[in-house]
Each structure stands twice: as structure tokens, then as C-alpha cells.
Design an enzyme around this catalytic site. Structure first.
Site, PDB file in Angstrom:
ATOM      1  N   HIS A 268       0.834  -1.209   0.000  1.00 50.34           N
ATOM      2  CA  HIS A 268       0.000   0.000   0.000  1.00 50.34           C
ATOM      3  C   HIS A 268       0.864   1.254   0.000  1.00 50.34           C
ATOM      4  CE1 HIS A 268       0.247   0.714   4.481  1.00 50.34           C
ATOM      5  NE2 HIS A 268       0.313  -0.595   4.550  1.00 50.34           N
TER       6      HIS A 268
ATOM      7  N   ASP B 207      -0.230   4.333   1.001  1.00 51.81           N
ATOM      8  CA  ASP B 207      -0.568   5.334   2.025  1.00 51.81           C
ATOM      9  C   ASP B 207       0.172   5.074   3.326  1.00 51.81           C
ATOM     10  OD1 ASP B 207      -2.234   2.977   2.406  1.00 51.81           O
ATOM     11  OD2 ASP B 207      -3.393   4.131   3.865  1.00 51.81           O
TER      12      ASP B 207
ATOM     13  N   ASP C 294       6.158   1.456   6.610  1.00 53.18           N
ATOM     14  CA  ASP C 294       4.828   0.865   6.444  1.00 53.18           C
ATOM     15  C   ASP C 294       4.044   1.759   5.495  1.00 53.18           C
ATOM     16  OD1 ASP C 294       2.364  -0.306   6.666  1.00 53.18           O
ATOM     17  OD2 ASP C 294       2.033   0.250   8.752  1.00 53.18           O
TER      18      ASP C 294
ATOM     19  N   GLU D 122      -4.992   1.674   2.645  1.00 56.80           N
ATOM     20  CA  GLU D 122      -4.997   0.462   3.467  1.00 56.80           C
ATOM     21  C   GLU D 122      -5.155   0.810   4.936  1.00 56.80           C
ATOM     22  OE1 GLU D 122      -3.298  -2.838   5.932  1.00 56.80           O
ATOM     23  OE2 GLU D 122      -2.725  -0.743   5.839  1.00 56.80           O
ATOM     24  N   GLU D 123      -4.496   1.891   5.361  1.00 60.24           N
ATOM     25  CA  GLU D 123      -4.462   2.249   6.788  1.00 60.24           C
ATOM     26  C   GLU D 123      -5.829   2.692   7.309  1.00 60.24           C
ATOM     27  OE1 GLU D 123      -2.095   1.586   8.632  1.00 60.24           O
ATOM     28  OE2 GLU D 123      -0.228   1.618   7.500  1.00 60.24           O
TER      29      GLU D 123
ATOM     30  N   ASP E 284       3.937  -6.515   3.742  1.00 63.74           N
ATOM     31  CA  ASP E 284       3.444  -5.551   4.731  1.00 63.74           C
ATOM     32  C   ASP E 284       3.659  -6.086   6.152  1.00 63.74           C
ATOM     33  OD1 ASP E 284       2.271  -3.208   5.588  1.00 63.74           O
ATOM     34  OD2 ASP E 284       0.221  -3.794   5.120  1.00 63.74           O
TER      35      ASP E 284
ATOM     36  N   HIS F 149       3.857   3.391  12.493  1.00 68.78           N
ATOM     37  CA  HIS F 149       2.880   4.422  12.887  1.00 68.78           C
ATOM     38  C   HIS F 149       3.443   5.337  13.976  1.00 68.78           C
ATOM     39  CE1 HIS F 149      -0.756   1.723  11.472  1.00 68.78           C
ATOM     40  NE2 HIS F 149       0.286   1.643  10.676  1.00 68.78           N
TER      41      HIS F 149
HETATM   42 ZN   LIG Z   1       0.913  -1.587   6.321  1.00 67.83          ZN
END
Ligand SMILES: [Zn+2]
Length: 402
Positions: free
Chosen positions: A70, A72, A133, A167-168, A190, A373
Site C-alpha cells: 500500500h 498510504d 509501512d 490500506e491504513e 506488509d 505508525h
Molecule cells: Zn501496512
């Protein structure tokens, strides 16, 4: 490091597709690079998806394999003006991030760092997340594409590449064109530590308890008023304190988790999420929740209650077990790359679980990303290189298996 400099943060409040237009900035760059590498069918659409094909170089009829990441980054932490830093030959000492001296990455907090002493790692600069990520996954797939195109001696079937937005925020597959993708099996890139392989997620239901009290003017409410808010509070208080909750479980244990309370004196609702790796356990948890609530309601004979339950997502292992070659071929590729597979159940859902139930069985391969994150996010370069190696082995295992 170039990819993380493009801000691609997604937005859970937005109902647009993609949720933020800036995600398409990276999609455009990736499509241009895939074209330059020499892939065919390169296409990026208004939703921010990128599709591309690596043509087969074998006569055999090999299943079409897709690799997916992903673009994003998570809404939890800023992704604007990310300044990636390459720490060559990491020496094992604390890393004080230069733009905020309070942000310190240490082996005490992240023991996995020790495995990278003497190797290169990448961090952000202290004000933002890094975006490993899932841009580490993007970079791994791009590197694999370049490798396969420049190494025709590596035999493989048709390989599809897919980059997804959002995705997030749980919308990574919302506008996915499965026909355009045209793959039989897929792998997301991922995951975390080198060697981990994820083919199992929670099964998930949502639930809502609605409590109806009895309303009366509060000045004249004696022996009449039954306050739905207070009943809701008692139901919450009656939930088990030392088990059955996210804060008291780990590993393979399931839970119920109140996520929202709303209401007025007359009517109150409590929303829950219910999770377990065994789908049939969800119904048991729901019965238990209902029993707890009904016991509370017995003390308020004039009040009533309903419990609604709905399906959210299901453990992808239910699908993957029907296609054992997907995990078996991955295990063979890990072995050829010098790794032992570590199967880790995900205490959550992934795009892979949604893809699996959309007809594209899709476990998750590591990229090396750590402390995701957050401002401490980091990734070891050797893990990313290892993941490229795994993918190059994996396409060959599929070719040989036919
Ligand atoms: Zn991810």
C-alpha cells in the site's frame, strides 16, 4: 528513501477515493518507474491504484502471482516532509533523532535493533513517521521487478504488481478492479521481522446493545424513571475485569471490546467489536455478552434490551487452507533465502484478509518494518534485501511447481 519523501497520509474522515489526493502523487511516480523498468500493462487510475505486469519467460502454465503493497501511510503520525536518514554500519548505540532530541531509538525499546548492528538502518528525523509501512514493501516489489527484468535466466510465470491506496483506513480494496488485476494468488509485502509470515488474522464481528429505559419528568420521576444510561454503565461495569478484553489478552485469545457509548436517559447504545481466531467462537462470545447484559437487565424489569451482531471480516486462514500451495511455496522460498518461516497470527485484519475473501488468497510477507505508525519507525536495509531475495525465489518455486 525517495518514496517516503512523498506525503501519502490517508484520512479516516474522508469518504473520497482515495481518501487523500496526494496518495496519487506516489502512484504516478511508481507507474512511471515501472514503465521505465520495462513492465507492460502499467496503469494507474483515478482511485490511486497502480497495476503492472511482468511478462512470463517460461512456456509452462504457471498460476498468475501478484505482489501487493500500500502507498498510504497511517493517520496516527505526520507524514509531511519526511526526512529519511540512512545510518550506515549501525553501531548499537542509542539513535537520537536530530529534529527532536526527545525521540530516541534504543536497543532497550527495540531489541530487534541488535540484529542490525554493523548493517544499515533507515529512520525518520524525529518530527514524522518514516513510512516504511508500507513503502518498504513498495521498494521491495520495485527492486524485484527490476531484478526479474534484468535477469532473464530467472524463470517465472506472469507476475502482477499492485499498489493500493487507503490500506491504513480500511479501504484498500474498495475500488480494486479484480478483473484488471487478473491474478490467481497474491502476497502482500506488509509484515515485520525477517522470517515472519502471516496467513492468519482475527475473525471479526461488530455488535450493538440498545437499552430502552422508561422516561419521566425528572421532577416527578419517583418510582417511574428508569435511566438507560445508568443501565448501560452497569453493563460495562459487569464485563469481566481480568479476561475477555483487549487489555488482558494476547496470542490466540479472543475478546469483546466496547468502542462507543451513546445515548440519553431514555435510550442508550453500547457498540462492541468481537474478535477471535476461531470464527465459531464469535457466537460463543456473543452469547456470553448477551448473558451478562440480561443479568443486569433483570434488576430493571421495566427496561428492555436488544443485541444486534454483524460480520466485519473473517480469518483468511479459512481461505488459505483451501490453497495450501500458497503458504507451502512461500515456505520453500524462505528456506532457499536462508530463512525459517515464523508463522504469526495477526491480532487484526489486513488487506490480505479482504483480498482472500474476494477470491484472491493472499498471505503477508515481511519487509523488516519496525515501530510502525510512530516517530521511532525504522527499517533494516538487509531485511528489505532479504525480502527481495524471497520474492525472486518464490516466483521460481511457483514456476518449478507446475
Ligand atoms: Zn501496512
Amino acid at each position: 528513501m525517495r518514496y517516503v519523501k512523498t506525503d501519502t497520509q490517508s484520512d479516516p474522515q474522508s469518504s473520497a477515493h482515495p481518501t487523500t489526493g496526494k496518495q496519487k502523487d506516489l502512484s504516478k511516480i511508481l507507474a512511471e518507474e515501472l514503465l521505465a523498468i520495462g513492465l507492460t500493462g502499467v496503469h494507474t487510475d483515478e482511485y490511486g491504484y497502480v497495476y503492472a505486469t511482468i511478462e512470463p519467460n517460461t512456456e509452462k502454465k504457471v498460476p498468475v502471482i501478484c505482489f501487493c503493497s500500500h502507498v498510504d501511510t497511517a493517520p496516527d503520525c505526520s507524514g509531511t516532509n519526511v526526512k529519511p536518514l540512512l545510518h550506515k554500519q549501525y553501531n548499537g548505540e542509542d539513535i537520537v533523532l536530530p529534529d527532536d532530541n526527545l525521540q530516541i531509538i534504543s536497543t532497550k525499546d527495540y531489541p530487534y535493533l541488535k540484529e542490525h548492528i554493523g548493517h544499515s538502518i533507515i529512520t525518520a528525523s524525529g518530527l514524522t513517521l518514516l513510512g516504511a509501512d508500507d513503502k518498504s514493501g513498495v521498494a521491495i516489489i520495485m527492486d524485484m521487478a527490476n531484478y526479474l527484468v534484468t535477469h532473464p535466466e530467472v524463470k517465472h510465470g506472469t507476475i502482477k504488481i499492485l499498489f493500493t491506496p487507503d490500506e491504513e483506513v480500511g479501504k484498500g480494496t474498495a475500488k480494486l478492479n479484480m478483473k484488471m488485476l487478473g491474478a490467481d494468488f497474491a502476497y502482500t509485502l506488509d509484515g515485520g521481522e525477517a522470517g515472519t509470515f502471516e496467513d492468519e488474522t482475527f475473525s471479526a464481528d461488530g455488535a450493538k446493545i440498545t437499552v430502552h429505559g422508561v422516561i419521566a419528568h425528572p421532577g416527578y420521576a419517583k418510582d417511574k424513571l428508569i435511566n438507560a444510561l445508568k443501565i448501560a454503565g452497569e453493563i460495562l461495569a459487569a464485563l469481566p475485569k481480568d479476561e475477555f478484553s483487549p487489555e488482558t489478552t494476547n496470542g490466540r485469545q479472543g475478546f469483546i471490546h466496547p468502542v462507543a457509548v451513546n445515548g440519553i436517559a431514555e435510550k442508550a447504545t453500547i457498540e462492541f467489536i468481537i474478535r477471535d481466531f476461531i470464527t465459531s467462537n464469535l457466537a460463543l462470545h456473543e452469547v456470553r455478552l448477551k448473558t451478562i447484559a440480561e443479568e443486569v437487565l433483570q434488576r430493571f424489569p421495566k427496561a428492555t434490551m436488544q443485541l444486534e451482531v454483524w460480520e466485519q471480516y473473517r480469518n483468511m486462514k479459512e481461505i488459505l487452507d483451501q490453497h495450501p500451495q500458497v503458504a507451502a511455496n512461500a515456505a520453500a522460498a524462505y528456506k532457499r533465502a536462508g530463512l525459517t518461516v515464523r508463522n504469526e497470527p495477526i491480532r487484526g485484519g489486513t488487506d490480505g484478509s479482504r483480498l482472500s475473501f474476494m477470491g484472491l488468497p493472499c498471505p503477508n510477507i515481511f519487509t523488516g518494518m519496525q515501530a510502525i505508525h510512530s516517530k521511532h519507525e525504522w527499517v533494516g536495509v538487509k531485511d528489505m534485501e532479504k525480502a527481495v531475495d524471497v520474492l525472486v525465489q518464490l516466483v521460481q518455486v511457483w514456476e518449478e511447481s507446475v
